[in-house]
Structure formats: structure tokens, C-alpha cells
Design a protein around this motif. Sequence first.
Motif, PDB file in Angstrom:
ATOM      1  N   ALA A  10      10.406 121.638 105.071  1.00  0.00           N
ATOM      2  CA  ALA A  10      11.469 122.477 105.644  1.00  0.00           C
ATOM      3  C   ALA A  10      12.012 121.825 106.907  1.00  0.00           C
ATOM      4  O   ALA A  10      11.386 120.945 107.485  1.00  0.00           O
ATOM      5  CB  ALA A  10      10.894 123.846 105.989  1.00  0.00           C
ATOM      6  N   LYS A  11      13.196 122.278 107.317  1.00  0.00           N
ATOM      7  CA  LYS A  11      13.748 121.890 108.627  1.00  0.00           C
ATOM      8  C   LYS A  11      14.046 123.151 109.416  1.00  0.00           C
ATOM      9  O   LYS A  11      14.225 124.243 108.848  1.00  0.00           O
ATOM     10  CB  LYS A  11      15.030 121.061 108.481  1.00  0.00           C
ATOM     11  CG  LYS A  11      16.171 121.705 107.670  1.00  0.00           C
ATOM     12  CD  LYS A  11      17.124 122.609 108.398  1.00  0.00           C
ATOM     13  CE  LYS A  11      18.246 123.151 107.500  1.00  0.00           C
ATOM     14  NZ  LYS A  11      18.997 124.274 108.045  1.00  0.00           N
ATOM     15  N   LEU A  12      14.150 122.965 110.736  1.00  0.00           N
ATOM     16  CA  LEU A  12      14.715 124.018 111.585  1.00  0.00           C
ATOM     17  C   LEU A  12      15.961 123.461 112.236  1.00  0.00           C
ATOM     18  O   LEU A  12      16.015 122.269 112.555  1.00  0.00           O
ATOM     19  CB  LEU A  12      13.730 124.412 112.699  1.00  0.00           C
ATOM     20  CG  LEU A  12      12.467 125.153 112.311  1.00  0.00           C
ATOM     21  CD1 LEU A  12      11.616 125.421 113.556  1.00  0.00           C
ATOM     22  CD2 LEU A  12      12.775 126.477 111.598  1.00  0.00           C
ATOM     23  N   GLY A  25      38.167 123.060 105.052  1.00  0.00           N
ATOM     24  CA  GLY A  25      37.443 124.331 105.141  1.00  0.00           C
ATOM     25  C   GLY A  25      36.042 124.183 105.713  1.00  0.00           C
ATOM     26  O   GLY A  25      35.454 125.157 106.180  1.00  0.00           O
ATOM     27  N   TYR A  26      35.480 122.975 105.665  1.00  0.00           N
ATOM     28  CA  TYR A  26      34.150 122.761 106.228  1.00  0.00           C
ATOM     29  C   TYR A  26      34.204 122.822 107.760  1.00  0.00           C
ATOM     30  O   TYR A  26      35.244 122.572 108.363  1.00  0.00           O
ATOM     31  CB  TYR A  26      33.583 121.405 105.782  1.00  0.00           C
ATOM     32  CG  TYR A  26      32.678 121.537 104.576  1.00  0.00           C
ATOM     33  CD1 TYR A  26      31.301 121.461 104.701  1.00  0.00           C
ATOM     34  CD2 TYR A  26      33.209 121.760 103.303  1.00  0.00           C
ATOM     35  CE1 TYR A  26      30.466 121.596 103.616  1.00  0.00           C
ATOM     36  CE2 TYR A  26      32.388 121.903 102.200  1.00  0.00           C
ATOM     37  CZ  TYR A  26      31.018 121.824 102.356  1.00  0.00           C
ATOM     38  OH  TYR A  26      30.199 121.968 101.272  1.00  0.00           O
ATOM     39  N   HIS A  27      33.075 123.142 108.369  1.00  0.00           N
ATOM     40  CA  HIS A  27      33.034 123.303 109.823  1.00  0.00           C
ATOM     41  C   HIS A  27      32.400 122.107 110.514  1.00  0.00           C
ATOM     42  O   HIS A  27      31.409 121.563 110.033  1.00  0.00           O
ATOM     43  CB  HIS A  27      32.276 124.587 110.172  1.00  0.00           C
ATOM     44  CG  HIS A  27      33.042 125.812 109.802  1.00  0.00           C
ATOM     45  ND1 HIS A  27      33.162 126.247 108.493  1.00  0.00           N
ATOM     46  CD2 HIS A  27      33.774 126.665 110.558  1.00  0.00           C
ATOM     47  CE1 HIS A  27      33.921 127.330 108.481  1.00  0.00           C
ATOM     48  NE2 HIS A  27      34.303 127.601 109.712  1.00  0.00           N
ATOM     49  N   LEU A 133      25.915 116.535  97.642  1.00  0.00           N
ATOM     50  CA  LEU A 133      25.159 117.683  97.107  1.00  0.00           C
ATOM     51  C   LEU A 133      25.009 118.794  98.144  1.00  0.00           C
ATOM     52  O   LEU A 133      24.812 119.957  97.793  1.00  0.00           O
ATOM     53  CB  LEU A 133      23.764 117.229  96.666  1.00  0.00           C
ATOM     54  CG  LEU A 133      23.731 116.223  95.524  1.00  0.00           C
ATOM     55  CD1 LEU A 133      22.371 115.543  95.428  1.00  0.00           C
ATOM     56  CD2 LEU A 133      24.076 116.909  94.203  1.00  0.00           C
ATOM     57  N   GLY A 134      25.067 118.429  99.412  1.00  0.00           N
ATOM     58  CA  GLY A 134      24.921 119.437 100.470  1.00  0.00           C
ATOM     59  C   GLY A 134      24.877 118.767 101.821  1.00  0.00           C
ATOM     60  O   GLY A 134      24.390 117.642 101.953  1.00  0.00           O
ATOM     61  N   ALA A 135      25.410 119.489 102.831  1.00  0.00           N
ATOM     62  CA  ALA A 135      25.544 118.902 104.171  1.00  0.00           C
ATOM     63  C   ALA A 135      24.201 118.558 104.806  1.00  0.00           C
ATOM     64  O   ALA A 135      24.130 117.700 105.685  1.00  0.00           O
ATOM     65  CB  ALA A 135      26.306 119.883 105.062  1.00  0.00           C
ATOM     66  N   ASP A 136      23.133 119.235 104.375  1.00  0.00           N
ATOM     67  CA  ASP A 136      21.827 119.005 104.990  1.00  0.00           C
ATOM     68  C   ASP A 136      21.016 117.912 104.309  1.00  0.00           C
ATOM     69  O   ASP A 136      19.943 117.559 104.803  1.00  0.00           O
ATOM     70  CB  ASP A 136      20.999 120.294 104.951  1.00  0.00           C
ATOM     71  CG  ASP A 136      21.423 121.287 106.017  1.00  0.00           C
ATOM     72  OD1 ASP A 136      22.116 120.884 106.965  1.00  0.00           O
ATOM     73  OD2 ASP A 136      21.046 122.465 105.890  1.00  0.00           O
ATOM     74  N   VAL A 137      21.481 117.391 103.201  1.00  0.00           N
ATOM     75  CA  VAL A 137      20.646 116.428 102.449  1.00  0.00           C
ATOM     76  C   VAL A 137      20.417 115.116 103.226  1.00  0.00           C
ATOM     77  O   VAL A 137      19.292 114.613 103.262  1.00  0.00           O
ATOM     78  CB  VAL A 137      21.204 116.187 101.025  1.00  0.00           C
ATOM     79  CG1 VAL A 137      20.300 115.236 100.248  1.00  0.00           C
ATOM     80  CG2 VAL A 137      21.358 117.504 100.277  1.00  0.00           C
ATOM     81  N   ILE A 179      28.650 133.245 105.452  1.00  0.00           N
ATOM     82  CA  ILE A 179      28.641 133.251 106.927  1.00  0.00           C
ATOM     83  C   ILE A 179      29.766 132.365 107.469  1.00  0.00           C
ATOM     84  O   ILE A 179      30.478 132.741 108.398  1.00  0.00           O
ATOM     85  CB  ILE A 179      27.259 132.802 107.462  1.00  0.00           C
ATOM     86  CG1 ILE A 179      26.163 133.738 106.942  1.00  0.00           C
ATOM     87  CG2 ILE A 179      27.261 132.733 108.994  1.00  0.00           C
ATOM     88  CD1 ILE A 179      26.422 135.224 107.131  1.00  0.00           C
ATOM     89  N   PHE A 180      29.955 131.191 106.846  1.00  0.00           N
ATOM     90  CA  PHE A 180      31.004 130.289 107.330  1.00  0.00           C
ATOM     91  C   PHE A 180      32.410 130.833 107.078  1.00  0.00           C
ATOM     92  O   PHE A 180      33.378 130.356 107.674  1.00  0.00           O
ATOM     93  CB  PHE A 180      30.847 128.890 106.727  1.00  0.00           C
ATOM     94  CG  PHE A 180      29.856 128.029 107.475  1.00  0.00           C
ATOM     95  CD1 PHE A 180      30.105 127.659 108.790  1.00  0.00           C
ATOM     96  CD2 PHE A 180      28.689 127.585 106.879  1.00  0.00           C
ATOM     97  CE1 PHE A 180      29.207 126.876 109.501  1.00  0.00           C
ATOM     98  CE2 PHE A 180      27.790 126.789 107.574  1.00  0.00           C
ATOM     99  CZ  PHE A 180      28.044 126.445 108.885  1.00  0.00           C
ATOM    100  N   SER A 181      32.526 131.830 106.190  1.00  0.00           N
ATOM    101  CA  SER A 181      33.877 132.357 105.961  1.00  0.00           C
ATOM    102  C   SER A 181      34.116 133.660 106.734  1.00  0.00           C
ATOM    103  O   SER A 181      35.186 134.263 106.611  1.00  0.00           O
ATOM    104  CB  SER A 181      34.118 132.560 104.462  1.00  0.00           C
ATOM    105  OG  SER A 181      33.174 133.473 103.971  1.00  0.00           O
TER     106      SER A 181
END
Length: 286
Positions: A10-12, A25-27, A133-137, A179-181
Motif C-alpha cells: 500500500a501507499k499513503l 479533465g485530470y488534476h 493504467l492509473g496515475a498512481d502506478v 471526488i475529482f468531479s
Amino acid sequence: MRSLTLPAPAKLNLMLHILGRRADGYHELQTLFQFLDHGDELTFTPRSDGQIRLHTELPGVDHDSNLIVRAARQLQAASGTALGADIQLLKRLPMGGGIGGGSSDAATTLVGLNHLWQTRLGEDRLAQIGLSLGADVPVFVHGHAAFAEGVGERLQRVQLSEPWFLVIAPQVSVSTAEIFSDPELTRNTPAITVRSLLAGGGRNDCQPVVEKRYPEVRNALSLLNKFVPARMTGTGACVFGSFPNKGEADKVCRQLPDHMPGFVAQGRNVSMLHRKLAKMAQEVNA
Ligand SMILES: C[C@](O)(CO)[C@H](O)COP(=O)(O)OP(=O)(O)OC[C@H]1O[C@@H](n2ccc(N)nc2=O)[C@H](O)[C@@H]1O
Ligand SMILES: Nc1ncnc2c1ncn2[C@@H]1O[C@H](COP(=O)(O)OP(=O)(O)OP(=O)(O)O)[C@@H](O)[C@H]1O
């Protein structure tokens, strides 16, 4: 054929500021990532017929949409390998928890299969595939605590203290996209430098919106705040607080009510995935 078992930690997000919204649209974010020594576990066994088969089902996620399967297929396409894999997942991380379970599974798949298939793609290339695949990868692919900018892909390694955390997982799944929207989300926090951040401070800009929508998250924060300063990670639902030692974190964890399960884990600057890879490399060279 030989199997390989690897962790997907996991990450925090120790802080998370939202600086603005891009045309797609991305932040634009600034966030500080640290890993936990707690996570999922994946076992990969190569197949010679090119098929990707994940043998563990996740509620609400069909086989082909699972980030593990998508990551494996992307690596096949990028490398041109004829190999496939049987994959088992031991899921420990809550989904939609803001602790990056799906992203970490995807990163471990990219790194693990690249190793097993001997496709020899560099870490930057794997991170690039991961970003689709995702911003956190990407941060999970690189496996080092980092200050991240952009949508989370511009990473600057940082050396942080490694305290013990109590993480509470309220029994709700928060959708990142929702949440982002949200129109009430703060999107104009001024940029700060990594140096001023490491000197202390920071907050999670998503937290007020999530607290408003999810009473479970609000309650978890106020419970943990009775013991230590509590904050939400990512877009929630998990909240965390740091303790000087494991004993004190365990003591609070034992007092949590049944509807607010928690776990105690240590913050880590090098992820469990990368520790395991380093150990494997040492064994080969011994
Ligand atoms: C909030 C963080 O967890 C912080 O680490 C991440 O930025 C979110 O990363 P993630 O879960 O991998 O998110 P993604 O799967 O890439 O995006 C989910 C959805 O969240 C929104 N999203 C996500 C990241 C970002 N920087 N801006 C966004 O607006 C987009 O609507 C996107 O469709
Ligand atoms: N292997 C996977 N593990 C978990 N979720 C997955 C996986 N594959 C696809 N998903 C989907 O992705 C969604 C988000 O999952 P994840 O556990 O990564 O959330 P998260 O912890 O909030 O992520 P983040 O911190 O990156 O926002 C899930 O609700 C699920 O629909």
C-alpha cells in the motif's frame, strides 16, 4: 514452470494538494508518497500459450477489467512476448481505500512479469505503461518514496522518517472520479517546494469533500484525532495517523470498533516489492 511471488504494498499520500485542472479533465497535483509494509501478494506462473489468467475474483471487477490482467496484456503488447501467465492474488488491501491497492497490483504485475518473461523493459518504460493504467502506478513501479507533481508521474525521490502508522479503513469505497468531479473541491492551492513541504505542513485537499459526503470517513477522522493528528490518504476512504512506536499504534488499534477495522504498518521509503527484488538479485549473485 517456475513461479514467482511478489508483494504489492500500500501507499499513503502524506499530503495531497490540488493545483488546478488540465484541459483533459485530470488534476495537477502535488503529493508526497510513502509505502507501507502491508499489502497484497501476487503469484505469477508463466504459460507457454500466451494466455493471461487471473485465478482470483474481486467483487465488482470482471476478469478483463482487473488492473492485473490489463497490466499483463499491456506488457505483452509492448514487449512482443509469446508467453502468458497464471496469476493468483492474495487481496489484503481495501478497494477504493485511497491506499493504491489496484495501482500497486498493476505495478507488481508489470515488474514481476517483466522479470519472469525476461522481457527486459527498463523501469521508465514500465512506469510509462503503468501511467496509462492509473496515475498512481508509476510510483509503485519505481518503488521509492517520492514527491509527485503533474498527475503523479513527475517524481522526485525523498528520504522521509519511517514512523509507525495506524490506518483505519471505514467500510465504504470512495470513487476517485466522483471526488475529482465535485464542484466544491479546492483546485487552486499554490504550488510549494519540496523543501518547504519537508520542513512540515501540507494537507489533503480532497478531505473536506469526502468528509462531507461520507460520514464514515468523518467519524474515523474524529476518532483517530483523539489520539494523534489524523489525515485522509488519496481520495479516501482510509485515514491514518503516525505513532512513535508500534506498541502505541497497536494499543489504539485494539480499541477500534468493529465497523472501523484498522491495521498497523510501518512507513517505508523503499517499497516491499523493491526490497524483495534486491534480495532476489543478491541471492543470484551469491
Ligand atoms: C488521488 C491519487 O490516489 C493520489 O495518489 C491519485 O491521483 C489517483 O490515482 P488513480 O486512482 O490511479 O486514478 P486514475 O484511475 O488515474 O483516475 C481516476 C479518475 O480520477 C480523476 N483524476 C485522477 C487523477 C488526477 N490527477 N486527476 C483526476 O481528475 C479522473 O476523473 C480519473 O478518471
Ligand atoms: N486488482 C485490483 N485491485 C483493486 N481494485 C481494482 C483492481 N483492478 C481493478 N480495480 C478497480 O479499481 C478501483 C479502485 O481500486 P483501488 O483499490 O486501487 O482504489 P484506491 O485505493 O482508492 O486507489 P487510489 O489510491 O489509487 O485512488 C476498484 O474499486 C475496482 O473497481
